[in-house]
Design a protein around this motif. Structure first.
Motif, PDB file in Angstrom:
ATOM      1  N   SER A  83      26.297  14.254  14.060  1.00 25.86           N
ATOM      2  CA  SER A  83      26.660  15.040  12.887  1.00 25.86           C
ATOM      3  C   SER A  83      25.416  15.574  12.195  1.00 25.86           C
ATOM      4  N   ASN A  84      24.331  14.827  12.228  1.00 24.86           N
ATOM      5  CA  ASN A  84      23.096  15.289  11.612  1.00 24.86           C
ATOM      6  C   ASN A  84      22.518  16.477  12.398  1.00 24.86           C
ATOM      7  N   ALA A  85      22.548  16.402  13.726  1.00 26.12           N
ATOM      8  CA  ALA A  85      22.047  17.494  14.562  1.00 26.12           C
ATOM      9  C   ALA A  85      22.944  18.725  14.413  1.00 26.12           C
TER      10      ALA A  85
ATOM     11  N   TRP B 244      23.861  24.136  12.138  1.00 24.23           N
ATOM     12  CA  TRP B 244      24.659  24.992  11.261  1.00 24.23           C
ATOM     13  C   TRP B 244      23.803  25.531  10.129  1.00 24.23           C
ATOM     14  N   LEU B 245      22.952  24.702   9.533  1.00 28.95           N
ATOM     15  CA  LEU B 245      22.076  25.119   8.435  1.00 28.95           C
ATOM     16  C   LEU B 245      21.069  26.165   8.931  1.00 28.95           C
TER      17      LEU B 245
END
Length: 115
Positions: free
Chosen positions: A4-6, A11-12
């Motif tokens: 989820s962090n990757a 996405w960012l």
């Protein structure tokens, strides 16, 4: 949690990249307020120079004459917006629409005698 962090980093990054392209386009369309009016207009095309043919030059002790386009012309004489500036032994200077042009005689072909 690593996934989820990757995914959120990707996405960012895509969002920031998209915002960067979105902001660059309107900035290029802005006009410089200090630019004078009509600056972007294409420059006016100047009239083409006249087609002139120098056929002969006659230089004597009291006068100089050049035959241009089949007509005898003296120094200082004007015709069709062209002024004869100076007649030399091998060339003629004319002013055509404010620009100095030099007309030369055509070189004659070298003829050799064959037997």
């Amino acid at each position: 949690m690593i996934r989820s962090n990757a995914g959120s980093r990707l996405w960012l990054a895509l969002m920031l990249l998209g915002c960067g392209f979105g902001l660059a386009a309107p900035a290029s369309a802005l006009q410089d307020p200090t630019r004078p009016p009509g600056f972007n207009n294409a420059p006016a095309k100047s009239a083409p120079l006249a087609d002139l043919a120098l056929q002969s030059i006659l230089v004597g002790p009291e006068r100089r004459v050049a035959v241009i386009n089949g007509e005898p012309r003296a120094e200082g004489q004007s015709f069709d917006g062209i002024r004869v500036r100076r007649i030399h032994r091998d060339r003629v200077e004319v002013i055509d629409r404010g620009r100095v042009r030099t007309l030369y005689l055509d070189k004659l072909p070298q003829v050799r005698r064959t037997q």
